[in-house]
Structures are given as C-alpha cells and as structure tokens.
Design a protein around this motif. Structure first.
Motif, PDB file in Angstrom:
ATOM      1  N   ASN A   1       1.032  -1.350  -0.148  1.00  0.00           N
ATOM      2  CA  ASN A   1       0.032   0.003  -0.017  1.00  0.00           C
ATOM      3  C   ASN A   1       0.898   1.291   0.027  1.00  0.00           C
TER       4      ASN A   1
ATOM      5  N   CYS B   1      -3.166   4.385  -1.256  1.00  0.00           N
ATOM      6  CA  CYS B   1      -4.076   4.412  -0.253  1.00  0.00           C
ATOM      7  C   CYS B   1      -4.205   5.755   0.583  1.00  0.00           C
TER       8      CYS B   1
ATOM      9  N   GLU C   1      -9.063   1.115   0.203  1.00  0.00           N
ATOM     10  CA  GLU C   1      -8.813   1.444   1.532  1.00  0.00           C
ATOM     11  C   GLU C   1      -8.393  -0.039   1.854  1.00  0.00           C
TER      12      GLU C   1
END
Length: 162
Positions: A31, A64, A97
C-alpha cells in the motif's frame, strides 16, 4: 476451504484485473502514498522489480489515502507522479482502503493471512508489504520501514522454490 488470492480481482482504472493473472509469480503487494516519508521506497521497489521481474516476480502497488491523507491524487495523477519521479514500470492499481468498513477484499485477505506486530491485523501505515508465493499463499508481512532491498533475499528464495 479458505479463499485464495487468485479468487480476487482488483481495479486498475476502469479495468477489473483478476489476480489469477499473476499465478506462478512471486508477488510483493504494497500500500503506497506519494506524500509520505516512505515514498522514496518507490526507488527501491523499482530497482528490485527490474532485477527480479524477469525471474518471475511482480510488485503490485495499491495507493491508499487512509494515513495522514498522504495520497490525495487521482489514479492518473498518482501513476504520472510515480512514473516521472521514480520511473516505475510495475503496476500501480486504483486507490483503495486497507482498513475499516470499506477495506478492499484483497487487503481483508492479506491481513487475515499475515498479521502485523503483536498479532494486530490492521495496516498501521503506508508501505506495509506482503510477500506472496507462486501458489498464492501469503508468506510474510513487512513493516513500512522495511526497505524493498532488505526483502530481496526472501523473494529470491521463493522464486527458486518449486
């Protein structure tokens, strides 16, 4: 039987990408964020990718914006930033997310398979990394401060493993 990573798909722009596309490859799933103290890790990710991609390795980056709003851009802006600043050539997928009610199914799976420090499931910050073997099994989770080059030996072991 538990769900495999290959049963999932992710978004890249308007395209739905089945993760089964990466079957038989070692994966590092990260991420990411463009305005984070760890953003320079994109350089190490790209170097690792260039070195090991021809041997059956892929990096899958997932922007993210859940940590300090350090990824405010659109998917297109993020891709352009990464390509211009770090000359990235590995796939950067659509923003998603990693925690909370809207956790992407991929990250729900990754967190279930490999917990973090003290057994905690939630992702604590940008650049948390998950190493996945050629068979889709989540092998290890790495903290954000772990540099890509420090993971290379683990990646090579998995590439060489039948």
């Amino acid at each position: 039987m538990s769900q495999s990573i290959y049963d999932l798909s992710v978004k890249r722009g308007s395209e739905e990408v089945p993760l089964s596309k990466y079957k038989d490859k070692v994966l590092l799933i990260v991420n990411t964020a463009s305005q984070c103290g760890f953003t320079p890790q994109y350089k190490g990710l790209q170097e690792t990718y260039e070195k090991l991609n021809p041997k059956g390795f892929e990096i899958l980056a997932f922007p993210c914006n859940q940590f300090g709003e350090q990824e405010p851009g659109t998917d297109a802006e993020i891709k352009t930033f990464c390509e211009r600043t770090f000359m990235t050539t590995f796939p950067i997928f659509s923003k998603l997310e990693v925690n909370g009610a809207n956790t992407d199914p991929l990250y729900a799976h990754l967190k279930k398979e490999a917990s973090g420090f003290l057994g905690l499931k939630d992702i604590k910050w940008n650049f948390t990394k998950f190493l996945v073997d050629k068979h889709g099994k989540v092998v290890k989770r790495y903290a954000p401060m772990t540099k890509p080059e420090d993971i290379e030996k683990d990646i090579v072991k998995l590439i060489e493993k039948p």
